[in-house]
Design a protein around this motif. Sequence first.
Motif, PDB file in Angstrom:
ATOM      1  N   MET A   1       0.872  -1.202   0.051  1.00 35.67           N
ATOM      2  CA  MET A   1      -0.043   0.040  -0.126  1.00 35.67           C
ATOM      3  C   MET A   1       0.867   1.222   0.095  1.00 35.67           C
ATOM      4  N   ASP A   2       1.713   1.457   1.236  1.00 35.08           N
ATOM      5  CA  ASP A   2       2.268   2.752   1.174  1.00 35.08           C
ATOM      6  C   ASP A   2       3.394   2.566   0.244  1.00 35.08           C
ATOM      7  N   GLY A   3       3.858   3.647  -0.672  1.00 31.42           N
ATOM      8  CA  GLY A   3       5.071   3.452  -1.380  1.00 31.42           C
ATOM      9  C   GLY A   3       5.023   2.677  -2.578  1.00 31.42           C
ATOM     10  N   VAL A   4       3.477   2.216  -2.839  1.00 34.68           N
ATOM     11  CA  VAL A   4       3.114   1.255  -4.067  1.00 34.68           C
ATOM     12  C   VAL A   4       1.956   2.026  -4.714  1.00 34.68           C
ATOM     13  N   ILE A   5       0.768   2.170  -3.822  1.00 38.12           N
ATOM     14  CA  ILE A   5      -0.463   2.683  -4.421  1.00 38.12           C
ATOM     15  C   ILE A   5      -0.636   4.032  -3.462  1.00 38.12           C
ATOM     16  N   ALA A   6       0.059   4.191  -2.474  1.00 39.13           N
ATOM     17  CA  ALA A   6      -0.280   5.306  -1.644  1.00 39.13           C
ATOM     18  C   ALA A   6       1.100   6.125  -1.532  1.00 39.13           C
ATOM     19  N   ASP A   7       1.086   7.407  -1.967  1.00 36.35           N
ATOM     20  CA  ASP A   7       2.507   8.163  -1.737  1.00 36.35           C
ATOM     21  C   ASP A   7       2.538   8.665  -0.405  1.00 36.35           C
ATOM     22  N   HIS A   8       3.065   7.767   0.653  1.00 32.46           N
ATOM     23  CA  HIS A   8       3.306   8.153   1.857  1.00 32.46           C
ATOM     24  C   HIS A   8       4.443   9.276   2.145  1.00 32.46           C
ATOM     25  N   LEU A   9       5.502   9.157   0.974  1.00 32.59           N
ATOM     26  CA  LEU A   9       6.713   9.659   1.296  1.00 32.59           C
ATOM     27  C   LEU A   9       6.950  10.974   0.950  1.00 32.59           C
ATOM     28  N   ASN A  10       6.127  11.496   0.046  1.00 31.55           N
ATOM     29  CA  ASN A  10       5.750  13.109  -0.303  1.00 31.55           C
ATOM     30  C   ASN A  10       5.422  13.625   0.904  1.00 31.55           C
ATOM     31  N   LYS A  11       4.202  13.286   1.530  1.00 31.86           N
ATOM     32  CA  LYS A  11       3.726  13.876   2.703  1.00 31.86           C
ATOM     33  C   LYS A  11       4.521  13.963   3.944  1.00 31.86           C
ATOM     34  N   HIS A  12       5.248  12.725   4.246  1.00 40.69           N
ATOM     35  CA  HIS A  12       6.219  12.648   5.426  1.00 40.69           C
ATOM     36  C   HIS A  12       7.206  13.570   5.355  1.00 40.69           C
ATOM     37  N   LEU A  13       7.970  13.789   4.134  1.00 37.62           N
ATOM     38  CA  LEU A  13       9.023  14.868   3.786  1.00 37.62           C
ATOM     39  C   LEU A  13       8.683  15.924   3.929  1.00 37.62           C
ATOM     40  N   THR A  14       7.558  16.263   3.430  1.00 40.69           N
ATOM     41  CA  THR A  14       7.062  17.665   3.525  1.00 40.69           C
ATOM     42  C   THR A  14       6.734  18.142   5.151  1.00 40.69           C
ATOM     43  N   LEU A  15       6.037  17.255   5.845  1.00 40.20           N
ATOM     44  CA  LEU A  15       5.941  17.386   7.178  1.00 40.20           C
ATOM     45  C   LEU A  15       7.064  17.647   8.073  1.00 40.20           C
ATOM     46  N   TYR A  16       8.192  16.729   7.923  1.00 41.63           N
ATOM     47  CA  TYR A  16       9.419  16.772   8.361  1.00 41.63           C
ATOM     48  C   TYR A  16      10.152  18.044   8.171  1.00 41.63           C
ATOM     49  N   ASN A  17      10.148  18.381   6.803  1.00 41.46           N
ATOM     50  CA  ASN A  17      10.776  19.654   6.540  1.00 41.46           C
ATOM     51  C   ASN A  17      10.381  21.049   7.347  1.00 41.46           C
ATOM     52  N   ARG A  18       8.687  21.084   6.971  1.00 50.68           N
ATOM     53  CA  ARG A  18       8.225  22.041   7.736  1.00 50.68           C
ATOM     54  C   ARG A  18       8.573  22.288   9.402  1.00 50.68           C
ATOM     55  N   ASP A  19       8.610  21.030   9.822  1.00 48.54           N
ATOM     56  CA  ASP A  19       8.491  21.084  11.488  1.00 48.54           C
ATOM     57  C   ASP A  19       9.941  21.047  11.923  1.00 48.54           C
ATOM     58  N   TYR A  20      10.915  20.529  11.157  1.00 47.17           N
ATOM     59  CA  TYR A  20      12.420  20.585  11.551  1.00 47.17           C
ATOM     60  C   TYR A  20      13.292  21.624  10.867  1.00 47.17           C
ATOM     61  N   GLU A  21      12.564  22.508  10.078  1.00 46.93           N
ATOM     62  CA  GLU A  21      13.101  23.437   9.507  1.00 46.93           C
ATOM     63  C   GLU A  21      14.333  23.009   8.439  1.00 46.93           C
TER      64      GLU A  21
END
Lengths: 166, 166
Positions: A1-21
Amino acid sequence: MDGVIADHLNKHLTLYNRDYEDQLTFADLQGKKLREMAKCGIAVQKYYQDPTFFRDLVVMEGSQSVVKQLQENYEIFIATAAMEFPLSFQAKYEWLTEHFDSIPKSNIVFCGDKGILHADYLIDDNSYNFKNFKGKGILFTSPHNVYETEYARVNNWQEVAAMFLG
Amino acid sequence: MDGVIADHLNKHLTLYNRDYEDQLTFADLQGKKLREMAKCGIAVQKYYQDPTFFRDLVVMEGSQSVVKQLQENYEIFIATAAMEFPLSFQAKYEWLTEHFDSIPKSNIVFCGDKGILHADYLIDDNSYNFKNFKGKGILFTSPHNVYETEYARVNNWQEVAAMFLG
């Protein structure tokens, strides 16, 4: 599911970059998991504990139409290692029924060890899921797995279609 | 899970008798599902839609100790057809981690069609789950299945122990 039909990485990276500058990109993640590159290390997994994280993920390009085509010739199950993140059950289920309504509920599997799956093929971005799996593992390209050479590989859903319907 | 390690039927029957002012007993359910005998018919399934229904079920007698003994010689997975009742995910997961903490989370499976399970044996009270299953189905006695003769049968967990450890 994740990484195959659902793009979790884009969201994960965006949230991380935002929260950890930070400004990590997919290029920085070649051959690496986000938790290996993140300033906060393994704590970056905390986003998966948010019950809503998995609810609004973007559908991987081409996955819906190719899954439907595959269903004409194959019995398709969607399996996801949900047991690591039990708070995700409801969101994952709702996401699947919204975006993959051609998949009957009877063909959804929330599991841990994917060795329990009885299937001819398993398309997954994590090669450790192939270890106990008795069928053929097919690695779906994700930044973290680009240097792995042990398994058959598909880079996108067009290549899945070519492999199984070509 | 239900009808094998979790006693859902006692609770289901008690709630039904209370709400519909009926006096059905296990004796009335020999060879019948509750939905076939209930005044309200299939509507009796509504109790399964309550997210808390599965949270406080009584553990089937002997199941915890026999599962632990089995784990010394076998790899044990707990599989449950949770996809029919998606609101039950959280309660089922919490119940399992409370009462069967010897089972690693990686060995819990929420599924629909149990034909997806790759296992040597499946102990289940519903024989339709054996239809697509490639291993050996073992029917765990429940009132509704007492007249079925097609599969190996165990009447309780002592008989499971005798079959696999005897």
